[in-house]
Write a protein that holds these residues in place. Structure first.
Motif, short mmCIF file in Angstrom:
data_model
loop_
_atom_site.label_atom_id
_atom_site.label_comp_id
_atom_site.label_asym_id
_atom_site.label_seq_id
_atom_site.Cartn_x
_atom_site.Cartn_y
_atom_site.Cartn_z
N THR A 185 3.16 2.39 -10.83
CA THR A 185 2.26 3.26 -10.07
C THR A 185 1.11 2.52 -9.39
O THR A 185 0.69 2.90 -8.30
N ASP A 186 0.60 1.46 -10.01
CA ASP A 186 -0.68 0.90 -9.59
C ASP A 186 -0.56 -0.61 -9.37
O ASP A 186 -0.30 -1.37 -10.30
N GLY A 187 -0.79 -1.06 -8.12
CA GLY A 187 -0.70 -2.48 -7.81
C GLY A 187 -1.76 -3.31 -8.50
O GLY A 187 -1.50 -4.43 -8.95
N THR A 188 -2.97 -2.78 -8.61
CA THR A 188 -4.05 -3.52 -9.27
C THR A 188 -3.75 -3.73 -10.75
O THR A 188 -3.91 -4.82 -11.30
N GLU A 189 -3.28 -2.68 -11.40
CA GLU A 189 -2.91 -2.81 -12.81
C GLU A 189 -1.78 -3.81 -12.98
O GLU A 189 -1.78 -4.63 -13.92
N LEU A 190 -0.81 -3.78 -12.06
CA LEU A 190 0.32 -4.69 -12.14
C LEU A 190 -0.15 -6.14 -12.01
O LEU A 190 0.27 -7.01 -12.79
N TRP A 191 -1.02 -6.41 -11.05
CA TRP A 191 -1.55 -7.76 -10.87
C TRP A 191 -2.30 -8.22 -12.14
O TRP A 191 -2.08 -9.34 -12.63
N LEU A 234 3.27 -12.18 -6.34
CA LEU A 234 3.71 -10.83 -6.65
C LEU A 234 3.89 -10.06 -5.34
O LEU A 234 2.99 -10.02 -4.51
N GLU A 235 5.07 -9.49 -5.16
CA GLU A 235 5.32 -8.69 -3.96
C GLU A 235 6.22 -7.51 -4.31
O GLU A 235 6.96 -7.55 -5.28
N ALA A 264 6.59 -14.47 -9.47
CA ALA A 264 6.85 -15.91 -9.57
C ALA A 264 5.59 -16.62 -10.00
O ALA A 264 4.47 -16.19 -9.67
N ILE A 265 5.78 -17.70 -10.76
CA ILE A 265 4.67 -18.56 -11.19
C ILE A 265 5.07 -20.00 -10.90
O ILE A 265 6.15 -20.44 -11.34
N ALA A 266 4.24 -20.73 -10.18
CA ALA A 266 4.48 -22.15 -9.94
C ALA A 266 3.57 -22.95 -10.87
O ALA A 266 2.34 -22.95 -10.71
#
Length: 366
Positions: free
Chosen positions: A342-348, A327-328, A281-283
């Motif tokens: 695979t990777d939360g950091t890459e996703l963020w 992001l969740e 989501a983006i506000a």
């Protein structure tokens, strides 16, 4: 004296001798013993009274004649309620302590519109102020039809909401919940205008904000679930994180709002059903969250900073105003070796880059 001699003269002195409606009515009254002018006038009076009574019942059940002009302490006018829910008789059920400017989960007000000859069809609208203190408001809702122009808000299948004006409590929105026989209604614009009017009334009651909230000029299209495009996740060019083992089997769908203001959101989940595995989501409107940019804690990725206690929100300045990214994911099902990614950091990092570009941000992540 015979019945024929006492028969009431027809207008202009001409008898209805051709078997028309007047002749048939005359014969019917004669057969029932109404053979004099006085008896026939009495019968006519009874018929008129019955007709008036039936008309009165129809007027009461099918219209809002003699009904209230406003409901729920002025939260909605009868005209706006009819535009949103359709015609019919209006009533309300209001709990003690409810007022249009109060944020009180223990108080409620529900407006009802009943229609049909016997009031058998009923549509309802409940009015409440809602706040999301630690997240983007409302919760992720990719099926939302966002307001185009004018005020900020959205219409969903079961509710509509509008943000209160600048100067009111952060993250507060006027929300209308729908109930009753509304499943087949398509009154999106009417619901949007009803939510905006309620937001304006609530602001006036709270003594916050300034000016009149403008009515939305239209609504964005409703989003449809689609297969996940792993080369452009959620329709964002550049959002193509590494797929996890769980993504290889397919069977996933994505659904994203078709507009970005005041909230863009996307969910990725199983095509069959169930809770989303990954939510974005983006506000783009600071009023859409109760998070205060002054509470930003530590650096997250590039210019973005963590904010709030959930660990799911960051804030970054975009064109001079704070913009919030959410992001969740659900454990290993969303992100991890066996998840969708695979990777939360890459996703963020990819989300901030692609999402920031989509809403006109300067580069957030180097």
């Amino acid at each position: 004296m015979t019945a024929e001699r006492n028969r009431v003269d027809e207008p202009n002195g001409e008898a209805d001798t051709d078997g028309g409606p007047l002749q048939r009515a005359d014969d019917a009254l004669t057969r029932r013993g109404f053979t004099t002018r006085r008896l026939r006038l009495r019968a006519a009076g009874v018929i008129v009274a019955i007709a008036a009574g039936v008309s009165g019942v129809l007027l009461y059940n099918l219209t809002n004649a003699f009904g209230p002009d406003t409901v729920c302490g002025g939260a909605a006018t009868a005209d706006r309620l009819h535009a949103a829910l359709g015609p019919g008789r209006i009533s309300e059920e209001k709990s003690d302590g409810w007022s249009p400017g109060a944020y009180d989960r223990g108080a409620s007000c529900v407006a009802k519109v009943s229609s049909g000859l016997f009031g058998t069809s009923e549509r309802t609208a409940s009015f409440a102020l809602e706040v999301n203190p630690d997240g983007i408001a409302p919760p992720t809702a990719p099926e939302a039809r966002l307001f185009a122009g004018g005020s900020a808000g959205a219409v969903l299948p079961s509710r509509a909401w509008a943000l209160l004006p600048e100067g009111c409590p952060r993250g507060m929105r006027a929300e209308i919940g729908l109930g009753g026989d509304t499943a087949d209604d398509d009154r999106g614009q009417g619901l949007a205008e009803l939510a905006v009017a309620y937001a304006g009334t609530a602001a006036g009651a709270k003594g916050c904000g300034a000016g009149t909230l403008p009515a939305p000029t239209g609504l964005s299209a409703a989003a449809a679930p689609q297969p996940v495009d792993f080369g452009k996740v959620c329709g964002l060019p550049g959002l193509a994180p590494t797929r996890g083992a769980g993504a290889d089997g397919g069977g996933y769908r994505q659904q994203a709002t078709t507009a970005f203001a005041p909230v863009w959101s996307c969910e990725i989940g199983y095509a069959t059903a169930g809770s989303p595995l990954v939510s974005f989501a983006i506000a783009t409107d600071p009023r859409a969250t109760g998070l205060d940019p002054k509470d930003a804690r530590t650096a997250a990725y590039g210019r973005a900073q963590w904010i709030g206690a959930s660990g799911q929100n960051v804030v970054a300045d975009c064109q001079g105003k704070p913009t919030y990214f959410h992001l969740e994911w659900r454990g290993g099902a969303g992100v991890g070796d066996s998840g969708v990614f695979t990777d939360g950091t890459e996703l963020w990092r990819q989300f901030l880059t692609a999402g920031g570009k989509a809403v006109g941000c300067e580069p957030i992540v180097p």
